[in-house]
Design a protein around this motif. Sequence first.
Motif, PDB file in Angstrom:
ATOM      1  N   THR A  17       0.758  -1.261   0.017  1.00 49.97           N
ATOM      2  CA  THR A  17       0.103  -0.279   0.067  1.00 49.97           C
ATOM      3  C   THR A  17       0.943   1.217  -0.039  1.00 49.97           C
ATOM      4  O   THR A  17       0.233   2.346  -0.141  1.00 49.97           O
ATOM      5  N   ASP A  18       2.067   1.186   0.037  1.00 56.03           N
ATOM      6  CA  ASP A  18       2.998   2.245   0.098  1.00 56.03           C
ATOM      7  C   ASP A  18       3.430   2.838  -1.188  1.00 56.03           C
ATOM      8  O   ASP A  18       3.562   2.154  -2.243  1.00 56.03           O
ATOM      9  N   VAL A  19       3.610   4.131  -1.287  1.00 56.56           N
ATOM     10  CA  VAL A  19       4.133   4.751  -2.516  1.00 56.56           C
ATOM     11  C   VAL A  19       5.718   5.132  -2.354  1.00 56.56           C
ATOM     12  O   VAL A  19       6.275   5.473  -3.254  1.00 56.56           O
ATOM     13  N   PHE A  20       6.265   5.132  -1.121  1.00 54.80           N
ATOM     14  CA  PHE A  20       7.639   5.233  -0.735  1.00 54.80           C
ATOM     15  C   PHE A  20       8.281   4.094  -0.232  1.00 54.80           C
ATOM     16  O   PHE A  20       7.568   3.329   0.387  1.00 54.80           O
ATOM     17  N   ASP A  21       9.601   3.944  -0.425  1.00 54.08           N
ATOM     18  CA  ASP A  21      10.204   3.003   0.240  1.00 54.08           C
ATOM     19  C   ASP A  21      11.517   3.488   0.751  1.00 54.08           C
ATOM     20  O   ASP A  21      12.410   4.516   0.153  1.00 54.08           O
ATOM     21  N   ILE A  22      11.963   3.108   1.852  1.00 54.86           N
ATOM     22  CA  ILE A  22      13.339   3.505   2.593  1.00 54.86           C
ATOM     23  C   ILE A  22      13.861   2.405   3.063  1.00 54.86           C
ATOM     24  O   ILE A  22      13.501   1.357   3.523  1.00 54.86           O
ATOM     25  N   PHE A  23      15.269   2.312   2.555  1.00 55.63           N
ATOM     26  CA  PHE A  23      16.001   1.058   2.898  1.00 55.63           C
ATOM     27  C   PHE A  23      17.498   1.452   3.215  1.00 55.63           C
ATOM     28  O   PHE A  23      17.873   2.512   2.689  1.00 55.63           O
ATOM     29  N   ASN A  24      18.400   0.260   3.285  1.00 54.70           N
ATOM     30  CA  ASN A  24      19.891   0.380   3.451  1.00 54.70           C
ATOM     31  C   ASN A  24      20.160   1.460   4.560  1.00 54.70           C
ATOM     32  O   ASN A  24      20.861   2.259   4.486  1.00 54.70           O
ATOM     33  N   LEU A  25      19.545   1.333   5.928  1.00 53.78           N
ATOM     34  CA  LEU A  25      19.685   2.420   6.742  1.00 53.78           C
ATOM     35  C   LEU A  25      21.111   2.216   7.311  1.00 53.78           C
ATOM     36  O   LEU A  25      21.364   0.934   7.784  1.00 53.78           O
ATOM     37  N   ARG A  26      21.911   3.261   7.783  1.00 53.56           N
ATOM     38  CA  ARG A  26      23.201   2.997   8.190  1.00 53.56           C
ATOM     39  C   ARG A  26      23.530   4.255   8.917  1.00 53.56           C
ATOM     40  O   ARG A  26      23.275   5.498   8.513  1.00 53.56           O
ATOM     41  N   TYR A  27      24.075   3.924  10.072  1.00 55.75           N
ATOM     42  CA  TYR A  27      24.427   5.098  10.996  1.00 55.75           C
ATOM     43  C   TYR A  27      25.982   5.245  11.009  1.00 55.75           C
ATOM     44  O   TYR A  27      26.805   4.570  11.074  1.00 55.75           O
ATOM     45  N   TYR A  28      26.523   6.596  10.843  1.00 56.32           N
ATOM     46  CA  TYR A  28      27.899   7.007  10.949  1.00 56.32           C
ATOM     47  C   TYR A  28      27.990   8.026  12.000  1.00 56.32           C
ATOM     48  O   TYR A  28      27.108   8.804  12.185  1.00 56.32           O
ATOM     49  N   LEU A  29      29.027   7.627  12.930  1.00 53.35           N
ATOM     50  CA  LEU A  29      29.239   8.169  14.232  1.00 53.35           C
ATOM     51  C   LEU A  29      29.977   9.796  14.156  1.00 53.35           C
ATOM     52  O   LEU A  29      30.039  10.311  15.096  1.00 53.35           O
ATOM     53  N   GLY A  30      30.410   9.959  12.778  1.00 51.35           N
ATOM     54  CA  GLY A  30      30.915  11.310  12.657  1.00 51.35           C
ATOM     55  C   GLY A  30      31.038  11.645  11.188  1.00 51.35           C
ATOM     56  O   GLY A  30      30.127  11.165  10.459  1.00 51.35           O
ATOM     57  N   PRO A  31      31.939  12.543  10.628  1.00 49.76           N
ATOM     58  CA  PRO A  31      31.840  13.050   9.213  1.00 49.76           C
ATOM     59  C   PRO A  31      31.806  11.877   8.230  1.00 49.76           C
ATOM     60  O   PRO A  31      32.596  10.718   8.613  1.00 49.76           O
ATOM     61  N   ASN A  32      30.920  11.735   7.049  1.00 51.83           N
ATOM     62  CA  ASN A  32      31.015  10.764   6.276  1.00 51.83           C
ATOM     63  C   ASN A  32      30.864  11.362   4.731  1.00 51.83           C
ATOM     64  O   ASN A  32      30.657  12.577   4.803  1.00 51.83           O
ATOM     65  N   PRO A  33      30.646  10.487   3.856  1.00 51.39           N
ATOM     66  CA  PRO A  33      30.594  10.957   2.501  1.00 51.39           C
ATOM     67  C   PRO A  33      29.384  11.898   2.222  1.00 51.39           C
ATOM     68  O   PRO A  33      29.503  12.565   1.184  1.00 51.39           O
ATOM     69  N   TYR A  34      28.590  11.854   3.141  1.00 56.98           N
ATOM     70  CA  TYR A  34      27.172  12.611   2.761  1.00 56.98           C
ATOM     71  C   TYR A  34      27.133  13.546   3.588  1.00 56.98           C
ATOM     72  O   TYR A  34      26.180  14.629   3.147  1.00 56.98           O
ATOM     73  N   LEU A  35      27.666  13.835   4.628  1.00 58.46           N
ATOM     74  CA  LEU A  35      27.489  14.889   5.734  1.00 58.46           C
ATOM     75  C   LEU A  35      28.808  15.169   6.658  1.00 58.46           C
ATOM     76  O   LEU A  35      29.494  14.051   6.849  1.00 58.46           O
ATOM     77  N   ASP A  36      29.014  16.348   7.204  1.00 65.29           N
ATOM     78  CA  ASP A  36      30.159  16.498   7.862  1.00 65.29           C
ATOM     79  C   ASP A  36      30.153  16.229   9.248  1.00 65.29           C
ATOM     80  O   ASP A  36      30.911  16.923  10.100  1.00 65.29           O
ATOM     81  N   ARG A  37      29.056  15.517   9.605  1.00 66.66           N
ATOM     82  CA  ARG A  37      28.977  15.044  10.944  1.00 66.66           C
ATOM     83  C   ARG A  37      28.064  13.889  11.223  1.00 66.66           C
ATOM     84  O   ARG A  37      27.780  13.107  10.108  1.00 66.66           O
TER      85      ARG A  37
END
Length: 636
Positions: A17-37
Amino acid sequence: MLINKIDEPIRVNARKTDVFDIFNLRYYLGPNPYLDRAALVFDFALTGYDEPLPIENYVAAISDHYPRLQEESCASYAELFGSTISEVGKLDLDLHLDRWSIKPQAEYIRVAIESLHARTTKEVVYCVWDWLEAITQDRDFDLQEQIESLQDLFRQSVYGGPTVYALLRTARDKGIPTFYLWEEKLMQYGYGKKQIRGVATTFDTDSHIDSDFTTLKDDCKSFLGELGFPVPKGDVAIYLEEAKEIASEIGYPVAVKPVSGHKGIGVTADVQDEAELEEAYERAVEAIPAEERIRIIVENSIAGKDYRLLCVNGRFVAATERKPAYIVGDGYSTIEELIERENRSPDRRDTPTSPLGKIKTDEAMMRYLHEQGLSLDNVVESDRTVYLRKVANLSSGGLSIDATRQVHTDNIILAQDIAQHFHLTCLGIDVVASDISQSWKHSSFGIIEINAAPGIYMHLKPTIGEPVDVPSRILETFFETAKNARIPIITFNQVSIRELQKLTDRILMEHPDWTVGAVCRNGIMVNRSEKILNRYYNTNILNLLRNPKLDLLIAEYDEEVLEEEGMFYYGSDLVVLDNPSEIEMMLARDVFDDSTIVIREQNQVTIKRKGLIEQYQLEDNESLEQVYLKEIATVV
């Protein structure tokens, strides 16, 4: 980027029934390729099961709760998700989490959301997902209930205490690196030899002897009395008959409290006669931990207002008047109904950033109402104020009123004189005074107790009055600037253990008394002494930065580690990149204004320093090592 259609929909977590999907959740404890924190990163896509509503429909619904979203232009559903998660992630607590990013991939979009507590952020993501699906299907969604559940989850985390969060947020604003030490259950501020560690307002620089001494209320009171400070007359009783004798000798009214206690538990003020004394004695005994012996303080109950005077590093910084919880009648509601209504106030969320806690209904409240001839079922006449407790305990719903600018100079001197006798960063001095703006020498005034672990949120966000930035005063005790909290850090995208050994030797020749930590994928060393390499790369970084003797860190961060774990720290003083990948270029992204960056691409070397750029070609027999060794002096 607007996702309209995916030829082969990615259906990982989505329902049909969903129109959106969210997957591959991953936690970075510090700066990473996607955000500086620190961030929670996930992939987002449309399922293809059904068409989503136009973005404007979602924005209109969400803006009822978060009007600021109307000011943003969401060009894609991924941006809609990111901005909504960022707003919900503040948990209606004004949390400092406001950074997010999106990065288009081949068949999905990668979304990064700034995160402090991974579990809470993950639940926020799923909450927003459910909310948007409910909007799509025109279903009701109780966002407030979800927010309250998320607030509870965050409050139970190590960052959820008001004092811890206030210090953490202030450290972030000041650029002071901070992280939690799970094994020690301590917060660490600063790196290596610049570090301090602590729990709330107690730190490893404090004297544990003095800290323990403040918990011995009877001995501490006697000590203050010997020094000539104004303390109530009284003594310690073991048995009820002794308590009666003490009360008879010093005269009623008296205050009764256990020698070992905190947060006002077991404390009864303004005990008027022997009958009340018997009840107060029993309550004090019940509050004593089972492993401790019975010792009850009976002392004069001083008439006046309850104040907390706070000293930081021996200096007075703030004062707060504390009033017991109360309700104001309206002529038709019962006391119970008035309490329930008051507890629904936004100011009483009982969270790390709310100025008031919930009013607690317990035996102490029922007893005090009974003394006033009242019960929870009574209707209180209009405009009548009914206090619910004798003790002004903030954790039970009391109010805090800033009194910092009202304190008489003599009372400030008194507080500072007391603080000089204790090797403690923070000292809370609880006093009762008829008027804090009058000198203690000429008015009703008494020191009730002192506290070696005082809460600070009452000063930072009082119910009434101007805030006092106590967290800044505390951190400035240890770190005049952010630089005072850091040690030099040199970061490579690729370096061998042999190169680390040579570089360490070179630095130690110039600074033989230094402790240098170095780590790469193949080993970890402290002054060339090899240590055990942890399989989680960032644990090796943490172990070096928690070393209280470390003067300098040299670390390798290659693409694999950056993609899998991210970085433990933000900012390097010298970055050396040897033919870096796109991901490894993030090492040059997260630097300070005075950092030096050395980049080799094939035979061309680029050096960036303080806004200046220098480029040249390496000779055939010239190595990158020769280049970066010249730059070491800018760091060490």
